[in-house]
Design a protein around this motif. Structure first.
Motif, PDB file in Angstrom:
ATOM      1  N   SER A 115       0.886  -1.165   0.000  1.00  0.00           N
ATOM      2  CA  SER A 115       0.000   0.000   0.000  1.00  0.00           C
ATOM      3  C   SER A 115       0.931   1.225   0.000  1.00  0.00           C
ATOM      4  O   SER A 115       2.150   1.059  -0.007  1.00  0.00           O
ATOM      5  N   PRO A 116       0.409   2.452  -0.004  1.00  0.00           N
ATOM      6  CA  PRO A 116       1.314   3.615  -0.065  1.00  0.00           C
ATOM      7  C   PRO A 116       2.282   3.699   1.120  1.00  0.00           C
ATOM      8  O   PRO A 116       3.404   4.159   0.955  1.00  0.00           O
ATOM      9  N   ASP A 117       1.833   3.261   2.304  1.00  0.00           N
ATOM     10  CA  ASP A 117       2.709   3.476   3.466  1.00  0.00           C
ATOM     11  C   ASP A 117       3.078   2.192   4.203  1.00  0.00           C
ATOM     12  O   ASP A 117       3.623   2.253   5.299  1.00  0.00           O
ATOM     13  N   SER A 118       2.765   1.021   3.610  1.00  0.00           N
ATOM     14  CA  SER A 118       3.092  -0.202   4.361  1.00  0.00           C
ATOM     15  C   SER A 118       3.228  -1.409   3.443  1.00  0.00           C
ATOM     16  O   SER A 118       2.799  -1.400   2.277  1.00  0.00           O
ATOM     17  N   ASN A 164       4.580   2.906   8.379  1.00  0.00           N
ATOM     18  CA  ASN A 164       5.267   4.206   8.338  1.00  0.00           C
ATOM     19  C   ASN A 164       6.290   4.290   7.211  1.00  0.00           C
ATOM     20  O   ASN A 164       7.397   4.789   7.408  1.00  0.00           O
ATOM     21  N   LYS A 166       7.473   5.346   3.140  1.00  0.00           N
ATOM     22  CA  LYS A 166       7.226   6.414   2.152  1.00  0.00           C
ATOM     23  C   LYS A 166       6.554   5.799   0.931  1.00  0.00           C
ATOM     24  O   LYS A 166       6.836   4.648   0.576  1.00  0.00           O
ATOM     25  N   GLU A 167       5.737   6.582   0.267  1.00  0.00           N
ATOM     26  CA  GLU A 167       5.060   6.035  -0.908  1.00  0.00           C
ATOM     27  C   GLU A 167       6.021   5.948  -2.096  1.00  0.00           C
ATOM     28  O   GLU A 167       7.033   6.648  -2.145  1.00  0.00           O
ATOM     29  N   SER A 168       5.679   5.051  -3.031  1.00  0.00           N
ATOM     30  CA  SER A 168       6.444   4.844  -4.261  1.00  0.00           C
ATOM     31  C   SER A 168       7.953   4.723  -4.001  1.00  0.00           C
ATOM     32  O   SER A 168       8.776   5.327  -4.674  1.00  0.00           O
ATOM     33  N   THR A 199       6.482   0.412  -2.527  1.00  0.00           N
ATOM     34  CA  THR A 199       5.162   0.889  -2.068  1.00  0.00           C
ATOM     35  C   THR A 199       4.490   1.615  -3.231  1.00  0.00           C
ATOM     36  O   THR A 199       5.163   2.083  -4.163  1.00  0.00           O
ATOM     37  N   VAL A 200       3.173   1.715  -3.181  1.00  0.00           N
ATOM     38  CA  VAL A 200       2.439   2.341  -4.295  1.00  0.00           C
ATOM     39  C   VAL A 200       2.251   3.835  -4.038  1.00  0.00           C
ATOM     40  O   VAL A 200       2.488   4.338  -2.941  1.00  0.00           O
ATOM     41  N   LEU A 201       1.826   4.530  -5.059  1.00  0.00           N
ATOM     42  CA  LEU A 201       1.494   5.953  -4.907  1.00  0.00           C
ATOM     43  C   LEU A 201       0.110   6.069  -4.301  1.00  0.00           C
ATOM     44  O   LEU A 201      -0.791   5.306  -4.636  1.00  0.00           O
ATOM     45  N   SER A 202      -0.048   7.042  -3.417  1.00  0.00           N
ATOM     46  CA  SER A 202      -1.381   7.196  -2.827  1.00  0.00           C
ATOM     47  C   SER A 202      -2.307   7.896  -3.842  1.00  0.00           C
ATOM     48  O   SER A 202      -1.815   8.604  -4.722  1.00  0.00           O
TER      49      SER A 202
END
Length: 202
Positions: A115-118, A164, A166-168, A199-202
């Motif tokens: 996910s974006p942050d995990s 916690n 960071k995205e992408s 991680t993905v972009l939100s």
């Protein structure tokens, strides 16, 4: 009567991985004829030697029979070489206790959801746990940069989250399992090979 001319097996050892244990040794070299081997076991509390289903076998290893696949038992083993009517001296192993002396492999990573942050990670232990086993998973993770800082977390569940983040961003992790043993100590497993996920972009 042991024959002075027939050498005893060398490099006799118990190899134990994830509680699967076997006795192994180096082949005894002879000029002619084929050497056979016989292995016995006994437990720490019993003086009698028993057969290991390895009587006059040409193989240089012997798996533990089911009746001694107990993690906390003290097991003693011995093996000798046989050639015709000649036998070598017995070679004895030091006492073996699986719970202390086995090597635990790395846990298996079944899936990773990003996910974006995990990262949500599902693992399974390298051996089949017994009732009452207390397992801990130690996770090291780091951002895949030129100068990464490693962070750590400990989990007792087989589904857990590294949060916690960071995205992408590409993160890597490695996991090791620990099993609590009867002495109160932890038996430490091997580290899993590092695995990296973005991680993905939100």
């Amino acid at each position: 009567e042991p024959s002075p001319h027939l050498p005893a097996p060398k490099d006799v050892e118990v190899y134990s991985y994830n509680f699967q244990s076997l006795l192994r040794w180096s082949p005894v070299p002879v000029e002619n004829g084929s050497v056979l081997y016989t292995a016995h076991y006994r437990t720490g509390s019993y003086e009698e030697w028993s057969d290991m289903d390895c009587t006059q076998t040409p193989q240089t290893q012997c798996g533990f029979p089911p009746e001694i696949r107990r993690r906390r038992w003290t097991i003693l083993l011995r093996v000798r070489a046989e050639l015709g009517a000649r036998t070598s001296a017995w070679v004895h192993t030091p006492p073996f206790v699986a719970e202390r002396n086995t090597t635990l492999g790395p846990p298996k990573v079944n899936s990773v959801s990003v996910s974006p942050d995990s990262l949500l990670i599902s693992v399974s232990p390298p051996f089949t746990p017994e009732a009452g086993d207390i397992l801990q998973y130690h996770v090291s993770y780091w951002e895949n940069t030129t100068n990464p800082t490693e962070k750590k977390l400990s989990e007792s569940k087989t589904l857990f989250q590294i949060g916690n983040l960071k995205e992408s961003t590409l993160y890597c992790f490695s996991i090791q399992v620990q099993l609590k043993i009867y002495t109160g100590h932890w038996l430490e497993g091997e580290q899993s090979a590092p695995e990296c996920h973005r991680t993905v972009l939100s």
